[in-house]
Structure formats: structure tokens, C-alpha cells
Scaffold this motif. Structure first.
Motif, PDB file in Angstrom:
ATOM      1  N   PHE A   1      30.091  56.650  11.499  1.00  0.00           N
ATOM      2  CA  PHE A   1      31.459  56.780  11.280  1.00  0.00           C
ATOM      3  C   PHE A   1      31.688  57.833  10.234  1.00  0.00           C
ATOM      4  O   PHE A   1      32.349  58.657  10.494  1.00  0.00           O
ATOM      5  CB  PHE A   1      32.201  55.528  10.624  1.00  0.00           C
ATOM      6  CG  PHE A   1      33.517  55.625  10.378  1.00  0.00           C
ATOM      7  CD1 PHE A   1      34.577  55.806  11.173  1.00  0.00           C
ATOM      8  CD2 PHE A   1      33.848  55.790   8.860  1.00  0.00           C
ATOM      9  CE1 PHE A   1      35.719  55.638  10.700  1.00  0.00           C
ATOM     10  CE2 PHE A   1      35.160  55.881   8.496  1.00  0.00           C
ATOM     11  CZ  PHE A   1      36.133  55.815   9.370  1.00  0.00           C
TER      12      PHE A   1
ATOM     13  N   LYS B   1      42.623  47.000  10.057  1.00  0.00           N
ATOM     14  CA  LYS B   1      42.112  46.547  11.384  1.00  0.00           C
ATOM     15  C   LYS B   1      40.598  46.943  11.577  1.00  0.00           C
ATOM     16  O   LYS B   1      39.940  45.715  12.000  1.00  0.00           O
ATOM     17  CB  LYS B   1      43.016  47.452  12.314  1.00  0.00           C
ATOM     18  CG  LYS B   1      44.486  46.995  12.629  1.00  0.00           C
ATOM     19  CD  LYS B   1      44.823  47.863  13.937  1.00  0.00           C
ATOM     20  CE  LYS B   1      46.256  47.788  14.008  1.00  0.00           C
ATOM     21  NZ  LYS B   1      46.789  48.914  14.855  1.00  0.00           N
ATOM     22  N   ALA B   2      40.245  47.738  11.055  1.00  0.00           N
ATOM     23  CA  ALA B   2      38.832  48.076  11.188  1.00  0.00           C
ATOM     24  C   ALA B   2      38.042  47.170  10.575  1.00  0.00           C
ATOM     25  O   ALA B   2      37.084  46.622  11.093  1.00  0.00           O
ATOM     26  CB  ALA B   2      38.473  49.524  10.828  1.00  0.00           C
TER      27      ALA B   2
ATOM     28  N   TYR C   1      47.050  64.171  14.171  1.00  0.00           N
ATOM     29  CA  TYR C   1      45.893  63.374  14.276  1.00  0.00           C
ATOM     30  C   TYR C   1      46.134  62.652  15.567  1.00  0.00           C
ATOM     31  O   TYR C   1      46.968  61.665  15.594  1.00  0.00           O
ATOM     32  CB  TYR C   1      45.141  62.823  13.190  1.00  0.00           C
ATOM     33  CG  TYR C   1      44.983  63.934  12.288  1.00  0.00           C
ATOM     34  CD1 TYR C   1      43.654  64.235  12.304  1.00  0.00           C
ATOM     35  CD2 TYR C   1      45.768  64.574  11.359  1.00  0.00           C
ATOM     36  CE1 TYR C   1      43.192  65.483  11.356  1.00  0.00           C
ATOM     37  CE2 TYR C   1      45.397  65.534  10.606  1.00  0.00           C
ATOM     38  CZ  TYR C   1      44.139  65.775  10.537  1.00  0.00           C
ATOM     39  OH  TYR C   1      43.714  66.755   9.366  1.00  0.00           O
TER      40      TYR C   1
ATOM     41  N   ALA D   1      37.992  43.842  12.182  1.00  0.00           N
ATOM     42  CA  ALA D   1      37.076  43.777  13.473  1.00  0.00           C
ATOM     43  C   ALA D   1      35.732  43.943  13.159  1.00  0.00           C
ATOM     44  O   ALA D   1      34.962  43.158  13.855  1.00  0.00           O
ATOM     45  CB  ALA D   1      37.520  45.108  14.239  1.00  0.00           C
TER      46      ALA D   1
ATOM     47  N   PHE E   1      43.752  56.504  15.049  1.00  0.00           N
ATOM     48  CA  PHE E   1      42.639  56.178  14.663  1.00  0.00           C
ATOM     49  C   PHE E   1      41.392  55.571  15.319  1.00  0.00           C
ATOM     50  O   PHE E   1      40.333  55.619  15.560  1.00  0.00           O
ATOM     51  CB  PHE E   1      42.824  54.968  13.339  1.00  0.00           C
ATOM     52  CG  PHE E   1      41.663  54.532  12.723  1.00  0.00           C
ATOM     53  CD1 PHE E   1      41.052  55.246  11.714  1.00  0.00           C
ATOM     54  CD2 PHE E   1      41.073  53.252  13.086  1.00  0.00           C
ATOM     55  CE1 PHE E   1      39.652  54.709  11.076  1.00  0.00           C
ATOM     56  CE2 PHE E   1      39.658  52.791  12.457  1.00  0.00           C
ATOM     57  CZ  PHE E   1      39.350  53.576  11.364  1.00  0.00           C
ATOM     58  N   TRP E   2      42.253  54.622  16.505  1.00  0.00           N
ATOM     59  CA  TRP E   2      41.198  53.882  17.313  1.00  0.00           C
ATOM     60  C   TRP E   2      40.575  55.035  18.444  1.00  0.00           C
ATOM     61  O   TRP E   2      39.470  54.753  18.748  1.00  0.00           O
ATOM     62  CB  TRP E   2      42.150  52.880  18.128  1.00  0.00           C
ATOM     63  CG  TRP E   2      42.167  51.770  17.193  1.00  0.00           C
ATOM     64  CD1 TRP E   2      43.464  51.223  16.617  1.00  0.00           C
ATOM     65  CD2 TRP E   2      41.090  50.811  16.406  1.00  0.00           C
ATOM     66  NE1 TRP E   2      43.052  50.092  15.792  1.00  0.00           N
ATOM     67  CE2 TRP E   2      41.660  50.008  15.768  1.00  0.00           C
ATOM     68  CE3 TRP E   2      39.782  51.027  16.580  1.00  0.00           C
ATOM     69  CZ2 TRP E   2      41.039  48.993  14.713  1.00  0.00           C
ATOM     70  CZ3 TRP E   2      39.193  50.056  15.751  1.00  0.00           C
ATOM     71  CH2 TRP E   2      39.890  49.180  15.074  1.00  0.00           C
TER      72      TRP E   2
ATOM     73  N   ARG F   1      33.467  61.663  10.835  1.00  0.00           N
ATOM     74  CA  ARG F   1      34.418  62.219  10.000  1.00  0.00           C
ATOM     75  C   ARG F   1      33.857  63.516   9.131  1.00  0.00           C
ATOM     76  O   ARG F   1      34.886  64.490   9.153  1.00  0.00           O
ATOM     77  CB  ARG F   1      34.437  61.169   8.733  1.00  0.00           C
ATOM     78  CG  ARG F   1      35.391  59.980   9.268  1.00  0.00           C
ATOM     79  CD  ARG F   1      36.910  60.433   9.247  1.00  0.00           C
ATOM     80  NE  ARG F   1      37.724  59.511  10.124  1.00  0.00           N
ATOM     81  CZ  ARG F   1      38.884  59.761  10.133  1.00  0.00           C
ATOM     82  NH1 ARG F   1      39.496  60.664   9.472  1.00  0.00           N
ATOM     83  NH2 ARG F   1      39.713  58.919  11.097  1.00  0.00           N
TER      84      ARG F   1
ATOM     85  N   GLY G   1      45.275  50.987   9.577  1.00  0.00           N
ATOM     86  CA  GLY G   1      43.956  51.445  10.407  1.00  0.00           C
ATOM     87  C   GLY G   1      42.706  50.784   9.728  1.00  0.00           C
ATOM     88  O   GLY G   1      41.825  50.102  10.473  1.00  0.00           O
TER      89      GLY G   1
ATOM     90  N   HIS H   1      40.672  60.810   7.047  1.00  0.00           N
ATOM     91  CA  HIS H   1      42.219  60.415   7.270  1.00  0.00           C
ATOM     92  C   HIS H   1      42.275  59.170   8.013  1.00  0.00           C
ATOM     93  O   HIS H   1      42.106  59.408   9.333  1.00  0.00           O
ATOM     94  CB  HIS H   1      42.561  61.445   8.146  1.00  0.00           C
ATOM     95  CG  HIS H   1      44.162  61.207   8.456  1.00  0.00           C
ATOM     96  ND1 HIS H   1      44.970  62.208   7.590  1.00  0.00           N
ATOM     97  CD2 HIS H   1      44.827  60.887   9.522  1.00  0.00           C
ATOM     98  CE1 HIS H   1      46.403  61.895   8.071  1.00  0.00           C
ATOM     99  NE2 HIS H   1      46.156  61.007   9.187  1.00  0.00           N
ATOM    100  N   VAL H   2      42.391  58.070   7.183  1.00  0.00           N
ATOM    101  CA  VAL H   2      42.529  56.692   7.702  1.00  0.00           C
ATOM    102  C   VAL H   2      43.825  56.118   7.109  1.00  0.00           C
ATOM    103  O   VAL H   2      43.830  56.265   6.035  1.00  0.00           O
ATOM    104  CB  VAL H   2      41.275  55.879   7.372  1.00  0.00           C
ATOM    105  CG1 VAL H   2      41.342  54.529   8.134  1.00  0.00           C
ATOM    106  CG2 VAL H   2      39.916  56.733   7.712  1.00  0.00           C
TER     107      VAL H   2
END
Lengths: 335, 452
Positions: A179, B16-17, A6, B20, A9-10, A183, B13, B8-9
């Protein structure tokens, strides 16, 4: 292909980050283009509604003409909770989502047996049924034509939230909604929805329970509408019968088409454009504004069936020449 | 199908999210100045040489004609406030000088309510948030007026209702920041019933057709209550859908009953259609119970009378808040100014909106400030004359309802009218004391002077 890598994430969520920046800075730049506090909140609420609608129309390919039902049911539930239970928004929002989900399950099971125009007409009929019961049969509960009035100012953990607080609350939900929708769109479930859109009979022959996926897609879409409807009442503690009216359903369709169906971002642009037009540009055009809006809508449907997003892509391609990476082909107005 | 890939995180991540988002959400708070300084309320204080009024009228939709007339009246009111003339000459006791309000020139912005409560509130918000109006007014529907009154109370900006006739506006939905100059359904019933009994007799049997929304309901209840007090019998009532254009099925039910009076609790296009159809059915020539069948239209307006046509309204009784043919000084000077500006006489909607603007401006002068709680106190219990109708008018403190004489009017037939706009003749001016009622009968709370 279960072990495919994948993107980070960013990288995968860069659009969400851009969106978050645009949304969170809105109070600073929006007044510069003639906007005002309050309208930005309303735009975000409709954006949430539009994203959910796009999952149904853009991905699953089902045109619901009664989506106001979910927006309105949720709004009324929030209103009644604020009025009779407590001015706290958390129980009100939870209750609204639960009630709307149940309503969507029932309506979905009854309407999703049909597709195309029959589905649209069935949902329209359900929407109108809720509208007429709110203004006549259930008047003593809903306040009838006057709407649900006399609601207390909503509170969050005991402190009153209004104006800017509601904006940031809505912004938070809008970012989460975008978001989540992205997804969903990139998930296997999203793939199923797209498969339903392209050919559900073929999908059914492979042994997949299509009806189950269709109902799930419908309910997910309704849940977005539920959040939007509930936030609408938190933003303005008043429930208008308009929220259940077919014109609200029509408005969300127009927003989606103007913005670009099946792009998630497009319908939000459409929502922003419609509300900006209705509340800012209409002042300059006086009573002709509806006519001008109608002309713009027709022009987009005729010349730019993919909406604003398609327009932007075309411009982009023109500028970059043929060598530009074309990305996934734009889904052209199949609505 | 592994559905766990939907979200899928990675944990990192997500952290961090989260960080932020928190930072991004928090940032704007640093730049926000304290928007509500001490004593500021709504759009008070007014800065600069101008003061802004907002006029939110239906520019599109079923009541657009009335909205257009309201807007004409508002423009005229602003002109008179800034440079004198009009009712400023007849309005007493007045502190208005004809040089603006509290030394500031009046400017205005316009919005479109679309006769839709949600659209009206959005439009009102624009005027409040962006254009910084200190007061706004207008509207041609009770649900729109009620929705805006609640907004007024939330934001602390005064709303001066336009045309709204429901008992709820100053009844169960009354608000401290909302004021109504127009009369209501209860007053209509109380003023009209005795005249009906006198004209048509005390042993009448009435059948109602009622527009199925809150105004229609309050109108029906009031008409039923007061006609029954006069000895009438209510045979039946049908709630007709607001969007109905064909009333023949309902009218058939009326003809088949033993009723000898038809009461149309309709307004606008509803009334134009139902009245026209009733006349076309020959209902006005029927004999029921040995009496001529009669039609009653409790709430009349000249614009509706025009829509139905003189031959249809000939002799039909109803009530009205004001009529341009009145001969008192205030009405004459207003009609003259309006005709000079636009070439035709004003409607009752125009008159009520014009008066509301002057009344608000005067209250500011009396209070000596635009500070809303003080202005509200200046309006509450204010008694005045010279704004149309011969008697005095009282802005009652208990419910923000104006009490004044009510006109019972009768439609003029084609042979009696002089000119296009001469459609209603005043049968009786029912005195204010007759239509005054106890504010407690409708319940409701005005709410605080300072919004929460």
C-alpha cells in the motif's frame, strides 16, 4: 493541476485489496501447490524487501548491489535487541528501523554522488565491508561465522509469537508495504524519483535539490529492507551471516529482474518464484536446480526483459487484440 | 510541491479499510483447528505405516563431495534399518530388528544445505513442516549444524549432526535436541599433541595458519593449548580468510619466522591449497633451528587427502574420526556393505551419518516411542560398541557429545599406498579416556526437554 479529482480510495487501491486477499488466504492454497507453513512467511518477508528495492531500482533507476547491508544490519539489530534487551518485538523492530535509517543516510550520502556502475560497485563495497566485519572484527558481538545464536522466542505484548502468528504479522506488514509503496509511487515524490531516473541533470537545472530526493529514495528503500530483515529474525530467531553477504544482494536483484523491475508487484512475484523454486522445485531437480534457475534467469533477461509482469502484459495484449487499453507503457528492463 | 498528497486518504476510507483489514485478518482464525493436540510435540505422533527421516546435506557448494557421500550412507542406513544387514549385525546393545523402526518402515526426504546456515534452516523447515520428518540429520559445517540445532530445539524435532568438528556444537551452542557423534577440535588437540611431541620432539616452535571462522578458532585454541603443554612454543598465528585460495603471502611469513613446524588449521579446499603450496615452497625440505621443518594437519579426511595427492601428504600427521581400513567388526561390515552398493569405500563423513541414523532408530526402539523427550533420554548416557573403532562409545548426557577413541593418522606416500583410496595409515588409536574432558569448560546450556 492541484485540484484534479482523485479516483475513489477503493478504486485506486483495488490492487492492494486483491493482494491482501491473495496473501491472507495463502495458508489455505499454498500447501496445495507443494508449499508448506514457514515458506509462505519467508516469501512475504522477501516480498517486502523486494518492494523496497524496486523503489530504488525501478523508480529511481539506481542499482544497489549492497542492499543486503540494510537487510542484515536490521536483522543483527533485532537479534541483539532480542538477546540483550527484551524478547518483545516492538522495541526490537523500532530500533532496527532507526539503526538502518542512520546507516542508509550515511551510506547514501557517500554513494549517491555517483551513479550507474560506480554506484553499484560502491554499494557492493559497503555491503561487503559490513559482511566481513560481522564475520571477523565484530565476532564477539555477532557470533562470527556461526551467526547470532541463542535468541529467545520473540514475544508481542508478553505472549509468544511463532509459526502462524508470525505469518499474519508478516502478512500485515507486506500489505502495508505494498500500500505504502503504491502511494509513494503515485505521489509527487514518486514523480521526482522517476524524473531522476529519466534525466537527473535536467532536473537539477530546474533548480531542484536532486541529491536530497535521491537520499530520501535510498533511505525509504532501506527502511523496507529494515522491516524485512527484522521480520526475518522474528520468523526464525537466528541471524545468519548470509543476510549481510553479497549473495543476498544478488538474490534481490535477480528476484526483481525475473519479476519485472519498476512494477512493484513484479519483484514480489519474483521473490515468490525464487523461493518456491529454491525450496520446492529444487527437490525434484536435485543438485541441478541452480543450473536450471540460471537458465531461466538468462532466458528471461534475453527474451522477456520486463520480467513476468511484462510477459503477462504481452499475453494479455495478444488475447485482447490491438484494441485492448494499453495503459502506461511497460518499462522495459532498464536495469 | 504539496507533499500532503502522498497519503491522500479520506477519514471514512481509512475507517473502512481498517475494518476490512481486521475482518480479513480475523477470518482464518475461525477455520483453524487446534493443531497441537495433547502430547503432540514436533511431528509426534507419527501417523500411518511409515516414519519419515530427513537428510539435509550439501548438494551444491564447496562441500558437495562430502554431502554426496553422506547421502550414500544415509540411503544405506535406511536400507539396513528396513531389511537388516550392515552394522545391525555388530552394533551392541541393539534393539533394532531390521524391520523398520517401531514396526514402521523408514522412508526419507533429502534437502540441500548449500553449506549455508540460512538455506539449511529453510530446507530443514520444509522437511519438518511438509514432509513431517520425525528426525533429521546431515551437514558438513559447524555453523550449519549449530543453526539447525537451534531450529531443532524450537520445533521439537531431533537433529542428529553430521560432520561438525567445532567445540561450540556441543559446547557453548549445545542443544537438547542436537546430538553429535563426530569428535571435536578439543579432542583433536588432546590426542594429537602427545604423538607430535613423541615424533618431532618437545622443543618445537610452531606457526599456525587458521581458517578465520569459528571452527578454525576453536581448532587453533585447542592445538595451541595442548602443544604448549607438551613443551612447544607458539611463534605466531595468522587468521586466513575462508575464501582464500592463495596462501603464499602467509606461508612467506612462516618461512621468515623462526618456526620449525607449520600447523594448518584448515579444512576442505583451504587445506588442499595451503598444504599443496607449502609443499611446493619446499617447506618440508627446509632445516630450521637444526631440525627438519614439519607440517601438521590437525583434522584429516580421506577426501582432502585425495585432493592434495599422495606425494604431498606423505608422512603428514593429523587426526581422523574413522577410516575404512580399520579392522574391527563394525568397520569391516560397514565398508563391505558400502563398497558392495557403490563400488568404493566410505569416508568418515559417511560413517558418522550412518551411525547417527542407527543410533536414533535404536533409541526409539529402546524408548518404545517416537516421543522426542523419551528418545532424547534413551540417547543420553547410552553406551555402545560395534560401530567402528574397537572400544566402547558413550553418548554423554551432559553435552550430547560422543566419546570414543580418536585416530591419529599419517598420510601415505605414493610408494606405500595400495590403491586409490588407501591414503591414510593409523598411527595410534588414542583411547577414549585420554580425550574425555569436563563438559563445564565450554559452558552453554542444553535447554528443556519440551520446547517452549
Amino acid at each position: 493541476m492541484m485540484n484534479k479529482t482523485y479516483p475513489s480510495f477503493w478504486r485506486a487501491n483495488a490492487p492492494v485489496a486483491y493482494f491482501a486477499v491473495i496473501v491472507l488466504t495463502m495458508p489455505f492454497w499454498f500447501p496445495l501447490i507443494g508449499g508448506y507453513p514457514g515458506l509462505d512467511t519467508k516469501i512475504l518477508i522477501w516480498a517486502i524487501f523486494a518492494i523496497g528495492f524496486d523503489i530504488l531500482l525501478g523508480y529511481m533507476g539506481y542499482l544497489s548491489f549492497g542492499h543486503a547491508a540494510f537487510f542484515g544490519i536490521s536483522a543483527y539489530t533485532t537479534g541483539l535487541m532480542l538477546l540483550h534487551y527484551s524478547s518483545e518485538i516492538v522495541p526490537a523492530m523500532l530500533m532496527s528501523v532507526v539503526v538502518t535509517t542512520v546507516a542508509a543516510l550515511i551510506i547514501g550520502m557517500l554513494t549517491l554522488r555517483r551513479s550507474g556502475i560506480y554506484f553499484s560497485i560502491l554499494t557492493l563495497a559497503f555491503g561487503e565491508m559490513f559482511y566481513s566485519s560481522a564475520v571477523s572484527t565484530l565476532q564477539s558481538w555477532t557470533g562470527g561465522d556461526n551467526g547470532l545464536t541463542g535468541l529467545p522466542t520473540p514475544t508481542l505484548f508478553g505472549s509468544v509469537i511463532k509459526d502462524t502468528d508470525v505469518f499474519y504479522l508478516t502478512a500485515f506488514f507486506a500489505i502495508v508495504a505494498y500500500f505504502t509503496a503504491r502511494r509513494i509511487a503515485s505521489s509527487p515524490f514518486g514523480l521526482m524519483l522517476r524524473a531522476i531516473k529519466s534525466n537527473q541533470d535536467r532536473l537539477e537545472f530546474t533548480g531542484i535539490n536532486v541529491q536530497r530526493y535521491k537520499i530520501s529514495g535510498f533511505v525509504v528503500s532501506a527502511i523496507f529492507a529494515a522491516f524485512a530483515g527484522s521480520l526475518m529474525v522474528i520468523y526464525e530467531p537466528y541471524v545468519a551471516t548470509e543476510f549481510l553477504h553479497w549473495s543476498t544482494s544478488g538474490k534481490i536483484v535477480i528476484m526483481s529482474v525475473i519479476g519485472g523491475v519498476g512494477t512493484l508487484f513484479g519483484p514480489m512475484i519474483g521473490a515468490a518464484f525464487m523461493l518456491y523454486f529454491e525450496n520446492v522445485i529444487s527437490v525434484a531437480l536435485h543438485e541441478q536446480w541452480l543450473l536450471v534457475l540460471g537458465l531461466i534467469f538468462m532466458a528471461i533477461v534475453i527474451f522477456l526483459p520486463g520480467g513476468f509482469v511484462d510477459g503477462a502484459r504481452r499475453v494479455h495484449r495478444k488475447i485482447m487484440g490491438r484494441s485492448a487499453p494499453s495503459g502506461p507503457p511497460a518499462e522495459k528492463g532498464e536495469a | 510541491m504539496s507533499d500532503d498528497k502522498i497519503l491522500h486518504v479520506s477519514r471514512r476510507g481509512l475507517l473502512k479499510a481498517g475494518a476490512a483489514t481486521t475482518l480479513a485478518l480475523g477470518t482464518p482464525a475461525f477455520f483453524m483447528k487446534n493443531a497441537w493436540a495433547q502430547d503432540a510435540l514436533g511431528n509426534f505422533p507419527v501417523n500411518g505405516p511409515k516414519v519419515m527421516f530427513g537428510f539435509n546435506v550439501p548438494q551444491t557448494g564447496a562441500y558437495a563431495d562430502e554431502g554426496a557421500d553422506e547421502l550414500r550412507a544415509y540411503k544405506l542406513a535406511v536400507k539396513h534399518l528396513n531389511s537388516g544387514g550392515g552394522m545391525l549385525e555388530t552394533f551392541k546393545p541393539s534393539s533394532l530388528k531390521g524391520n523398520g523402526v517401531l514396526g514402521k518402515k523408514v522412508d526419507f526426504v533429502v534437502g540441500d544445505t548449500q553449506t549455508n546456515p540460512d538455506a539449511a534452516r529453510t530446507s530443514a523447515r520444509r522437511m519438518i513442516e511438509r514432509d513431517k520428518v520425525i528426525m533429521w540429520g546431515g551437514g558438513s559445517s559447524s555453523s550449519v549444524a549449530i543453526a539447525q540445532q537451534y531450529l531443532a530445539q524450537e520445533v521439537g524435532v531431533i537433529f542428529m549432526c553430521g560432520l561438525t568438528h567445532s567445540n561450540d556444537t556441543t559446547g557453548k551452542d549445545k542443544r537438547r535436541y542436537g546430538f553429535r557423534h563426530f569428535f571435536n577440535a578439543y579432542m583433536t588437540g588432546k590426542a594429537l599433541a602427545p604423538v607430535l611431541a613423541k615424533t618431532y620432539g618437545k622443543d618445537r616452535r610452531a606457526f599456525h595458519l587458521t581458517a578465520d571462522y569459528s571452527w578454525g578458532h576453536t581448532q587453533y585454541e585447542s592445538m595451541k593449548e595442548f602443544t604448549e603443554k607438551q613443551g612447544w612454543t607458539t611463534v605466531g598465528n595468522i587468521m586466513t580468510p575462508l575464501k582464500a585460495t592463495d596462501f603464499s603471502q602467509y606461508l612467506t611469513a612462516v618461512i621468515n619466522s623462526d618456526a620449525d613446524v607449520l600447523v594448518l588449521n584448515h579444512y576442505g579446499k583451504n587445506m588442499v591449497n595451503s598444504l599443496s603450496q607449502a609443499v611446493d615452497f619446499g617447506m618440508r625440505d627446509m632445516i630450521k633451528n637444526g631440525k627438519h621443518m614439519e607440517i601438521v594437519v590437525p583434522l584429516y579426511s580421506r577426501l582432502m587427502a585425495q585432493g592434495a595427492g599422495a606425494s604431498k601428504i606423505d608422512g603428514v600427521l593429523g587426526t581422523s574420526g574413522w577410516n575404512w581400513t580399520l579392522q574391527d567388526a563394525g568397520s569391516k561390515v560397514f565398508t563391505k556393505a558400502f563398497e558392495a552398493e557403490y563400488g568404493f569405500p566410505p569416508s568418515q563423513a559417511a560413517q558418522t551419518c550412518y551411525c547417527q541414523t542407527l543410533l536414533y532408530a535404536n533409541a526409539c526402539e529402546v524408548a518404545g516411542t517416537f516421543y522426542p523427550p523419551e528418545v532424547i533420554k534413551a540417547l543420553e548416557g547410552f553406551e555402545f560398541e560395534g560401530m567402528g573403532l574397537s572400544g566402547k562409545t558413550l553418548y554423554r548426557a551432559a553435552d550430547h557429545q560422543c566419546f570414543k577413541d580418536i585416530l591419529v593418522v599419517r598420510g601415505k606416500g605414493p610408494d606405500k599406498k595400495k590403491g586409490e583410496y588407501d591414503l591414510l595409515e593409523v598411527v595410534e588409536e588414542v583411547p577414549r579416556d585420554v580425550v574425555t574432558y569436563d563438559p563445564k569448560i565450554f559452558g552453554g546450556e542444553l535447554g528443556p526437554y519440551k520446547p517452549a
